[in-house]
Design a protein around this motif. Structure first.
Motif, short mmCIF file in Angstrom:
data_model
loop_
_atom_site.label_atom_id
_atom_site.label_comp_id
_atom_site.label_asym_id
_atom_site.label_seq_id
_atom_site.Cartn_x
_atom_site.Cartn_y
_atom_site.Cartn_z
N GLY A 1 -11.55 -1.50 -2.07
CA GLY A 1 -10.18 -1.92 -2.35
C GLY A 1 -9.41 -2.31 -1.12
O GLY A 1 -8.43 -3.08 -1.19
N GLY A 2 -9.81 -1.80 0.06
CA GLY A 2 -9.11 -2.17 1.28
C GLY A 2 -9.25 -3.64 1.63
O GLY A 2 -8.46 -4.16 2.44
N ALA A 3 -10.22 -4.33 1.04
CA ALA A 3 -10.36 -5.76 1.29
C ALA A 3 -9.14 -6.53 0.81
O ALA A 3 -8.85 -7.62 1.34
N THR A 4 -8.40 -5.99 -0.16
CA THR A 4 -7.20 -6.69 -0.62
C THR A 4 -6.12 -6.69 0.46
O THR A 4 -5.45 -7.71 0.68
N ALA A 5 -5.94 -5.57 1.15
CA ALA A 5 -4.98 -5.54 2.25
C ALA A 5 -5.42 -6.43 3.40
O ALA A 5 -4.60 -7.08 4.07
N VAL A 6 -6.73 -6.48 3.65
CA VAL A 6 -7.24 -7.35 4.71
C VAL A 6 -6.99 -8.81 4.37
O VAL A 6 -6.52 -9.60 5.22
N LEU A 7 -7.28 -9.19 3.14
CA LEU A 7 -7.07 -10.59 2.74
C LEU A 7 -5.58 -10.96 2.77
O LEU A 7 -5.23 -12.07 3.18
N GLY A 8 -4.73 -10.02 2.35
CA GLY A 8 -3.29 -10.31 2.38
C GLY A 8 -2.77 -10.53 3.78
O GLY A 8 -2.07 -11.53 4.06
N ALA A 9 -3.12 -9.62 4.70
CA ALA A 9 -2.62 -9.74 6.08
C ALA A 9 -3.26 -10.93 6.79
O ALA A 9 -2.57 -11.70 7.49
N ALA A 10 -4.57 -11.12 6.64
CA ALA A 10 -5.25 -12.21 7.35
C ALA A 10 -4.84 -13.57 6.81
O ALA A 10 -4.65 -14.53 7.59
N ALA A 11 -4.70 -13.69 5.50
CA ALA A 11 -4.31 -14.98 4.92
C ALA A 11 -2.90 -15.37 5.34
O ALA A 11 -2.64 -16.54 5.69
N ALA A 12 -1.98 -14.43 5.34
CA ALA A 12 -0.61 -14.73 5.75
C ALA A 12 -0.54 -15.08 7.23
O ALA A 12 0.15 -16.03 7.64
N ALA A 13 -1.28 -14.33 8.08
CA ALA A 13 -1.27 -14.63 9.51
C ALA A 13 -1.95 -15.97 9.80
O ALA A 13 -1.46 -16.76 10.64
N ALA B 1 3.17 -7.83 12.08
CA ALA B 1 4.10 -8.03 10.96
C ALA B 1 3.35 -8.15 9.64
O ALA B 1 3.70 -7.51 8.64
N THR B 2 2.30 -8.97 9.61
CA THR B 2 1.55 -9.14 8.36
C THR B 2 0.76 -7.86 8.02
O THR B 2 0.60 -7.53 6.84
N LEU B 3 0.29 -7.15 9.04
CA LEU B 3 -0.43 -5.91 8.77
C LEU B 3 0.49 -4.85 8.20
O LEU B 3 0.12 -4.13 7.24
N ALA B 4 1.70 -4.73 8.74
CA ALA B 4 2.66 -3.76 8.21
C ALA B 4 3.02 -4.10 6.76
O ALA B 4 3.11 -3.20 5.91
N ALA B 5 3.20 -5.39 6.46
CA ALA B 5 3.53 -5.78 5.09
C ALA B 5 2.35 -5.52 4.15
O ALA B 5 2.53 -5.05 3.01
N GLY B 6 1.14 -5.83 4.60
CA GLY B 6 -0.03 -5.59 3.76
C GLY B 6 -0.25 -4.11 3.48
O GLY B 6 -0.56 -3.72 2.34
N LEU B 7 -0.07 -3.26 4.49
CA LEU B 7 -0.22 -1.82 4.27
C LEU B 7 0.87 -1.28 3.37
O LEU B 7 0.63 -0.36 2.56
N ALA B 8 2.08 -1.83 3.47
CA ALA B 8 3.16 -1.40 2.58
C ALA B 8 2.86 -1.76 1.13
O ALA B 8 3.14 -0.98 0.21
N GLY B 9 2.27 -2.93 0.90
CA GLY B 9 1.90 -3.31 -0.47
C GLY B 9 0.72 -2.52 -1.00
O GLY B 9 0.57 -2.36 -2.22
N PHE B 10 -0.12 -2.02 -0.13
CA PHE B 10 -1.29 -1.27 -0.55
C PHE B 10 -1.02 0.23 -0.66
O PHE B 10 -1.84 0.96 -1.23
N LEU B 11 0.09 0.69 -0.11
CA LEU B 11 0.36 2.13 -0.05
C LEU B 11 0.46 2.76 -1.43
O LEU B 11 0.01 3.89 -1.65
N LEU B 12 1.03 2.05 -2.40
CA LEU B 12 1.18 2.61 -3.74
C LEU B 12 -0.17 2.88 -4.40
O LEU B 12 -0.32 3.86 -5.13
N HIS B 13 -1.16 2.05 -4.13
CA HIS B 13 -2.47 2.20 -4.78
C HIS B 13 -3.33 3.27 -4.09
O HIS B 13 -4.23 3.81 -4.73
N THR B 14 -3.08 3.53 -2.82
CA THR B 14 -3.88 4.53 -2.12
C THR B 14 -3.19 5.88 -2.02
O THR B 14 -3.75 6.80 -1.44
N TRP B 15 -1.98 5.99 -2.59
CA TRP B 15 -1.29 7.27 -2.58
C TRP B 15 -1.95 8.22 -3.57
O TRP B 15 -2.55 7.80 -4.55
N HIS B 16 -1.81 9.51 -3.33
CA HIS B 16 -2.48 10.51 -4.15
C HIS B 16 -1.88 10.57 -5.55
O HIS B 16 -0.66 10.64 -5.70
#
Length: 423
Positions: free
Chosen positions: A51-63, A180-195
């Motif tokens: 699932g972490g590939a979604t955060a990678v694609l979001g940050a890398a595609a935007a950058a 900037a894109t990494l912080a935004a991608g991790l913020a969007g992924f935080l809800l799915h990886t929270w306990h």
């Protein structure tokens, strides 16, 4: 500094990550009909790890899109090399999520990616060698933080925000783009990886996060103006990740374990043993990381003297010492002692079978004299023949002969009296 371009790239990374993570979550939780027993569960686990590939694609595609649109015109080669190295490490991590790879291969790939970054940035040989060592070390230190739900995502978000603030102070659009894109991608992924986590960063997202943070910090320190205390401020941003690595290495060496063998001895694992919840551990470690990040940012901005960095560093060292006192490994089980009888050349004699229970008979009142019982014993040949001249109620032995017990208390039994009369 192209502020609008940085903001637009961050917003794009947020929306791309949210959309992709939602689709990945639905695919991971969708019921499937397995072709073989356990196939559905293993497929769901693989989807959650990747699932972490979604955060990678979001940050890398935007950058990458911002770089193509000209948001980093001041140093496009550095950003291109940074994206290429982080993408290569993320691809290797995705392969590791699907099929585990050896540590030597992963370290070699990380070293090659770090060398690509420093080559594209045009660093001197000495600075390039130090930067490669720093990038490889911090990449693995951040990757080790992915041992609890939401932990690495929260710490990576705080660290990326600190790097973004340091790059914004210098007006460097190129080095502010990926944080900037990494912080935004991790913020969007935080809800799915929270306990309780439905998706995990896995090796793909964890290594991409660590590599992007480490490489951005190394390039930012190299490009910092002369008046900045970058040599002290930027390494402080990785305090918690390095503290977790030091905790693990010291603990395993003291216990006689291999440092490369994974175990439940990280920061969040020890906090769980003192009854801290999983979300509480993630929040506590994120706040812990926020202290050196904020202090390092203020030192980088020139608002604090570098000596103030000793406060969070001393607190981190004290926290590591306190965490080392929490037992992390189960005590070894005592081996059961088994007493083995010595073997001899002689065989043990067979145990004789227990004699058959003798029926209890009532004594005969006024029976014959003992002499008559003796004559019955003398002539027992005809009376003791199997199946001949035996009363119907007389007990028999295994050979079919009637059993005549000795008379109790000196009196002949009923069976003896009957035998004497018939003789």
């Amino acid at each position: 500094m192209n502020v609008l371009g940085i903001i637009a790239s961050g917003v794009a990374a947020l929306f791309i990550t949210v959309a992709l993570a939602r689709s990945a979550r639905r695919a991971a939780l969708r019921p499937h009909t397995p072709a073989k027993p356990g196939g559905c569960a293993s497929r769901a686990r693989a989807l959650r790890r990747a699932g972490g590939a979604t955060a990678v694609l979001g940050a890398a595609a935007a950058a990458g899109g911002a770089l193509w649109l000209g948001a980093a015109d001041d140093a496009p080669a550095s950003v291109a090399g940074l994206l290429a190295g982080a993408g290569a490490v993320a691809a290797l991590g995705l392969v590791h999520d699907l099929k585990p790879l050896g540590p030597v291969l992963r370290l070699a790939a990380q070293t090659a990616a770090a060398a690509l970054v420093v080559w594209a940035a045009g660093l001197s040989p000495l600075a390039a060698a130090l930067a490669v060592l720093w990038i490889v070390l911090v990449t693995n230190a951040f990757a080790l933080l992915d041992h609890a739900d939401g932990l690495l995502t929260a710490v990576g978000l705080v660290t990326a925000a600190g790097l973004l603030a340091c790059a914004a102070l210098d007006g460097d659009s190129a080095l502010a783009l990926l944080p900037a894109t990494l912080a935004a991608g991790l913020a969007g992924f935080l809800l799915h990886t929270w306990h309780p986590a439905r998706l995990r960063l896995g090796a793909c997202g964890a290594q991409f996060t660590g590599f992007a943070l480490a490489a951005s910090g190394a390039l930012l320190q190299e490009a910092a103006p002369a008046g900045r205390a970058a040599w002290a401020a930027l390494p402080a941003l990785a305090t918690v990740a390095l503290a977790d690595t030091a905790l693990v290495v010291i603990s395993r060496r003291r216990a006689g374990r291999s440092p490369l063998r994974d175990a439940d001895d990280h920061i969040a694992h020890r906090l769980r043993r003192v009854r801290v919840t999983v979300p509480g551990a993630a929040i506590l470690v994120a706040l812990w990381a926020g202290v050196p990040v904020a202090t390092g940012t203020l030192v980088y901005a020139g608002l604090m003297h570098p000596a103030f960095l000793l406060v969070p560093l001393a607190g981190t060292a004290a926290a590591v010492v306190a965490l080392l006192r929490i037992p992390a490994y189960a005590p070894p089980r005592a081996a059961r002692s088994r007493t083995v009888a010595p073997r001899t050349g002689t065989r043990r004699p067979a145990t004789p079978a227990a004699p058959a229970a003798k029926p209890r008979t009532a004594p005969v009142q006024g029976g014959s004299a003992p002499a008559q019982g003796g004559s019955a014993s003398a002539q027992g040949g005809s009376a003791s023949a199997p199946g001949k001249n035996a009363p119907p109620g007389t007990a028999r032995t295994a050979a079919g002969r009637p059993t005549v017990p000795p008379p109790p208390s000196g009196r002949p039994s009923e069976a003896a009296a009957v035998a004497a009369e018939r003789s």
